[in-house]
Write a protein that holds these residues in place. Structure first.
Motif, PDB file in Angstrom:
ATOM      1  N   TYR A  36       0.843  -1.179   0.000  1.00  0.00           N
ATOM      2  CA  TYR A  36       0.000   0.000   0.000  1.00  0.00           C
ATOM      3  C   TYR A  36       0.883   1.235   0.000  1.00  0.00           C
ATOM      4  O   TYR A  36       2.002   1.229   0.520  1.00  0.00           O
ATOM      5  CB  TYR A  36      -0.902   0.033   1.234  1.00  0.00           C
ATOM      6  N   GLN A  38       0.830   5.559   0.758  1.00  0.00           N
ATOM      7  CA  GLN A  38       0.116   6.691   1.348  1.00  0.00           C
ATOM      8  C   GLN A  38       0.861   7.954   0.979  1.00  0.00           C
ATOM      9  O   GLN A  38       1.941   8.240   1.523  1.00  0.00           O
ATOM     10  CB  GLN A  38       0.014   6.545   2.863  1.00  0.00           C
ATOM     11  N   GLU A  88       4.744   7.193   1.795  1.00  0.00           N
ATOM     12  CA  GLU A  88       5.059   6.114   2.724  1.00  0.00           C
ATOM     13  C   GLU A  88       4.481   4.819   2.154  1.00  0.00           C
ATOM     14  O   GLU A  88       3.349   4.791   1.680  1.00  0.00           O
ATOM     15  CB  GLU A  88       4.488   6.400   4.107  1.00  0.00           C
ATOM     16  N   PHE A  90       3.674   0.713   2.671  1.00  0.00           N
ATOM     17  CA  PHE A  90       3.397  -0.312   3.677  1.00  0.00           C
ATOM     18  C   PHE A  90       3.247  -1.671   3.006  1.00  0.00           C
ATOM     19  O   PHE A  90       2.473  -1.828   2.061  1.00  0.00           O
ATOM     20  CB  PHE A  90       2.095  -0.004   4.427  1.00  0.00           C
ATOM     21  N   PHE A 105       0.167  -5.301   9.004  1.00  0.00           N
ATOM     22  CA  PHE A 105       0.953  -4.325   8.269  1.00  0.00           C
ATOM     23  C   PHE A 105       2.368  -4.234   8.834  1.00  0.00           C
ATOM     24  O   PHE A 105       2.592  -4.394  10.040  1.00  0.00           O
ATOM     25  CB  PHE A 105       0.305  -2.951   8.342  1.00  0.00           C
ATOM     26  N   GLY A 106       3.300  -3.918   7.951  1.00  0.00           N
ATOM     27  CA  GLY A 106       4.631  -3.552   8.390  1.00  0.00           C
ATOM     28  C   GLY A 106       4.627  -2.123   8.893  1.00  0.00           C
ATOM     29  O   GLY A 106       3.627  -1.407   8.786  1.00  0.00           O
ATOM     30  N   ILE A 107       5.755  -1.707   9.430  1.00  0.00           N
ATOM     31  CA  ILE A 107       5.838  -0.398  10.069  1.00  0.00           C
ATOM     32  C   ILE A 107       5.875   0.733   9.050  1.00  0.00           C
ATOM     33  O   ILE A 107       5.664   1.891   9.386  1.00  0.00           O
ATOM     34  CB  ILE A 107       7.059  -0.335  11.007  1.00  0.00           C
ATOM     35  N   GLY A 108       6.128   0.396   7.799  1.00  0.00           N
ATOM     36  CA  GLY A 108       6.135   1.420   6.764  1.00  0.00           C
ATOM     37  C   GLY A 108       7.528   1.916   6.438  1.00  0.00           C
ATOM     38  O   GLY A 108       8.425   1.911   7.285  1.00  0.00           O
TER      39      GLY A 108
END
Lengths: 115, 112
Positions: A36, A38, A88, A90, A105-108
């Motif tokens: 994803y 953002q 960002e 993810f 989710f990963g931390i991004g």
């Protein structure tokens, strides 16, 4: 329990540089994998996904990711980044947990592309 | 894929009060999810909301603090109850399907 690791928390690249963001997951069963994005001030958007089939998946805006089952990895790549890719990113894993599908989710990774 | 309208987009609330966040989906979806995204951290799943049954909460989240409603297949609410400054965060709803997951635009909550 499933978990997702993104190795690079902050990446700075010049325009036209190549990008690879690492993502590893921990889960013992069948997974669906996502990236994803953002953009600043915007909501999360699906970049690409892997459910089955060809492990090399192509997403929007020239991004692609490769699922390597033996390495539990789903790295995101783009041959030549643009300033507009600043965002960002993810990585996310969907798997069966407690009787229902759950997404972790990963931390991004914050990507900054310098013109 | 589904489109989700989430509101409010932001709010500043007094400690001890409650805030209800709403999400409206433009199509019927079986599963909806509520996440919290705290500064510098990833999205953390609060609960899964299925129509016609009680929400399923993740470890560390309880119904008394985060009651959820799911009256039909296109709508859900999350209430943050008895707020404290530690509840300041971005709250997101999501709807899942075969296409992946779609997210609302988020609610930025500040508790003072």
């Amino acid at each position: 329990a499933q978990s997702v690791s993104q190795h690079n928390h902050h990446v700075i690249l010049s325009e036209a540089a190549s990008l690879e963001l690492g993502c590893n997951y921990s889960y013992g069963g069948t997974v669906n994998l996502f990236w994803y994005v953002q953009y600043p001030g915007q909501h999360l958007q699906l970049l690409l996904k892997y459910f089955s089939g060809d492990p090399l998946v192509k997403g929007i805006k020239g991004f692609e990711a490769e699922f390597i089952k033996s390495k539990f990895s789903f790295n995101l790549r783009k041959p030549s980044v643009q300033w507009s890719d600043t965002a960002e990113y993810f990585c996310a894993v969907e798997g069966l947990s407690g009787g229902y599908q759950k997404v972790t989710f990963g931390i991004g990774t914050k990507l900054q592309v310098i013109p | 894929s589904a489109v989700i309208s989430q509101k409010p987009s932001r709010d500043i609330c007094q400690r001890g009060t409650s805030l209800t966040i709403q999400c409206q989906v433009d199509s019927q979806v079986t599963m909806m999810f509520w996440y919290r995204q705290q500064p510098g951290q990833s999205l953390t799943l609060i609960a899964t909301a299925n129509q016609g049954s009680e929400a399923t909460y993740e470890s560390g989240f309880v119904i008394d603090k985060f009651p959820i409603s799911r009256p039909n297949l296109t709508f859900s609410t999350l209430t943050v109850s008895n707020m404290s400054p530690e509840d300041s965060s971005i709250y997101l709803c999501s709807a899942g399907g075969d296409y992946g997951y779609t997210f609302g635009s988020g609610t930025r909550l500040t508790v003072v």
